[in-house]
Design a protein around this motif. Structure first.
Motif, short mmCIF file in Angstrom:
data_model
loop_
_atom_site.label_atom_id
_atom_site.label_comp_id
_atom_site.label_asym_id
_atom_site.label_seq_id
_atom_site.Cartn_x
_atom_site.Cartn_y
_atom_site.Cartn_z
N ALA A 24 52.37 -2.58 -15.32
CA ALA A 24 51.67 -2.13 -16.53
C ALA A 24 50.24 -2.68 -16.59
CB ALA A 24 52.45 -2.54 -17.77
N ARG A 25 50.07 -3.96 -16.25
CA ARG A 25 48.73 -4.54 -16.30
C ARG A 25 47.80 -3.91 -15.26
NH1 ARG A 25 49.75 -10.98 -17.39
NH2 ARG A 25 50.47 -10.71 -19.52
N ARG A 26 48.34 -3.63 -14.10
CA ARG A 26 47.54 -2.97 -13.06
C ARG A 26 47.08 -1.61 -13.53
NH1 ARG A 26 50.79 -0.49 -8.29
NH2 ARG A 26 51.20 0.93 -10.02
N ASP A 27 48.02 -0.84 -14.07
CA ASP A 27 47.72 0.53 -14.50
C ASP A 27 46.76 0.54 -15.68
OD1 ASP A 27 49.52 1.06 -12.50
OD2 ASP A 27 51.18 1.50 -13.86
N ARG A 28 46.92 -0.41 -16.59
CA ARG A 28 46.02 -0.52 -17.74
C ARG A 28 44.61 -0.89 -17.27
NH1 ARG A 28 49.04 -3.90 -20.53
NH2 ARG A 28 50.36 -2.18 -21.17
N ALA A 29 44.52 -1.81 -16.31
CA ALA A 29 43.21 -2.20 -15.77
C ALA A 29 42.54 -1.02 -15.08
CB ALA A 29 43.38 -3.38 -14.81
N LEU A 30 43.31 -0.24 -14.35
CA LEU A 30 42.76 0.94 -13.66
C LEU A 30 42.22 1.94 -14.69
CD1 LEU A 30 42.31 2.53 -11.02
CD2 LEU A 30 44.64 3.42 -11.29
N LEU A 31 42.99 2.20 -15.73
CA LEU A 31 42.56 3.13 -16.77
C LEU A 31 41.27 2.65 -17.44
CD1 LEU A 31 43.09 5.57 -18.76
CD2 LEU A 31 44.26 3.88 -20.20
N ARG A 125 49.92 10.40 -10.84
CA ARG A 125 51.27 10.41 -11.43
C ARG A 125 51.39 9.39 -12.56
NH1 ARG A 125 53.96 10.24 -5.78
NH2 ARG A 125 53.98 12.44 -5.25
N LEU A 126 50.89 8.19 -12.33
CA LEU A 126 50.96 7.15 -13.36
C LEU A 126 50.21 7.59 -14.62
CD1 LEU A 126 50.20 4.11 -11.05
CD2 LEU A 126 52.41 4.64 -12.12
N PHE A 127 49.03 8.14 -14.41
CA PHE A 127 48.20 8.60 -15.52
C PHE A 127 48.88 9.74 -16.27
CE2 PHE A 127 44.84 11.33 -17.23
CZ PHE A 127 44.14 10.42 -18.02
N ARG A 128 49.36 10.73 -15.53
CA ARG A 128 50.01 11.89 -16.16
C ARG A 128 51.28 11.48 -16.90
NH1 ARG A 128 48.07 16.25 -18.02
NH2 ARG A 128 50.25 16.38 -18.50
N ASP A 129 52.08 10.60 -16.33
CA ASP A 129 53.30 10.15 -17.00
C ASP A 129 52.98 9.50 -18.34
OD1 ASP A 129 54.80 11.09 -14.89
OD2 ASP A 129 55.22 9.10 -14.03
N ALA A 130 51.93 8.69 -18.37
CA ALA A 130 51.53 8.05 -19.62
C ALA A 130 51.02 9.08 -20.62
CB ALA A 130 50.47 6.98 -19.35
N CYS A 131 50.23 10.04 -20.15
CA CYS A 131 49.71 11.10 -21.03
C CYS A 131 50.86 11.96 -21.56
CB CYS A 131 48.70 11.98 -20.30
SG CYS A 131 47.14 11.16 -19.97
N ASP A 132 51.80 12.28 -20.70
CA ASP A 132 52.96 13.08 -21.12
C ASP A 132 53.79 12.33 -22.16
OD1 ASP A 132 52.13 15.08 -19.42
OD2 ASP A 132 53.62 14.65 -17.86
N ALA A 133 53.94 11.02 -21.97
CA ALA A 133 54.69 10.21 -22.93
C ALA A 133 54.00 10.19 -24.29
CB ALA A 133 54.86 8.78 -22.40
N CYS A 134 52.70 10.40 -24.29
CA CYS A 134 51.93 10.46 -25.55
C CYS A 134 51.87 11.87 -26.11
CB CYS A 134 50.50 9.97 -25.31
SG CYS A 134 50.38 8.25 -24.83
#
Length: 194
Positions: A24-31, A125-134
């Motif tokens: 989660a921290r990696r993905d948040r930092a990337l975003l 995929r990580l980005f889309r999964d988070a967007c889809d969850a929102c």
């Protein structure tokens, strides 16, 4: 990605909070680094510790080397926003507990293989999964991070195209204009206000 839309600030925060689990921290930092720097996804994934960490401190400005840039003509240096800096610091602290850190360590590590960054496909995929969850609508992809940066910088620079061009690292102002062509809502508002 052609046709991707930018995200509103509230959407960025919502997506950032949707990253859960081991990375989660990696993905948040990337975003946050993507939204606050305007680097393309391939440029972000090319970052190694030497690019973001010097003398044990997060750098003030992040530089992507010329060889990792889209047209490989010149590198680009961007001031690191405090939100991106905090997210990056949190991720690097966690990364240090997972593997030995050295200047060649990729910032956005993959679980697969030794010292390899995640792929552009995995980042999507990580980005889309988070967007889809929102439950976000519209065309969204990792390039939305760059378009979000473009929109925000354009607005904060009082719609100055030349400064926005420089902030995005475009050599041709027509490229900058294409990034901002999604601002149809302003045209709609102007028509309705007539």
């Amino acid at each position: 990605m052609r046709g991707c839309r930018p995200m509103a600030d509230a959407e960025v925060q919502e997506v950032a909070m949707r990253f859960v689990g081991e990375h989660a921290r990696r993905d948040r930092a990337l975003l946050l680094l993507g939204v606050k720097s305007g680097f393309r996804i391939s440029e972000l994934l090319s970052l190694q510790l030497r690019d973001v960490l010097q003398a044990g401190q997060i750098v003030e400005r992040v530089t992507v080397a010329r060889r990792h840039m889209k047209k490989k003509l010149e590198g680009r240096t961007v001031l690191l926003h405090p939100d991106a800096r905090a997210a990056l610091a949190a991720w690097l602290e966690e990364l240090g507990t997972q593997c030995p850190l050295n200047p060649n360590t990729y910032v956005f590590q993959s679980r697969k293989g030794d010292n390899r960054p995640i792929t552009r496909v995995q980042a999507y995929r990580l980005f889309r999964d988070a967007c889809d969850a929102c439950a976000m609508t519209g065309t969204l992809g990792t390039h939305s991070m760059r378009k979000t940066f473009a929109t925000n910088i354009y607005d904060r620079l009082d719609h100055d195209l030349v400064k926005t061009q420089r902030a995005l690292g475009h050599r041709n102002i027509n490229s900058t204009v294409q990034y901002l062509s999604f601002r149809e809502e302003e045209i709609d508002e102007a028509i309705l206000a007539m």
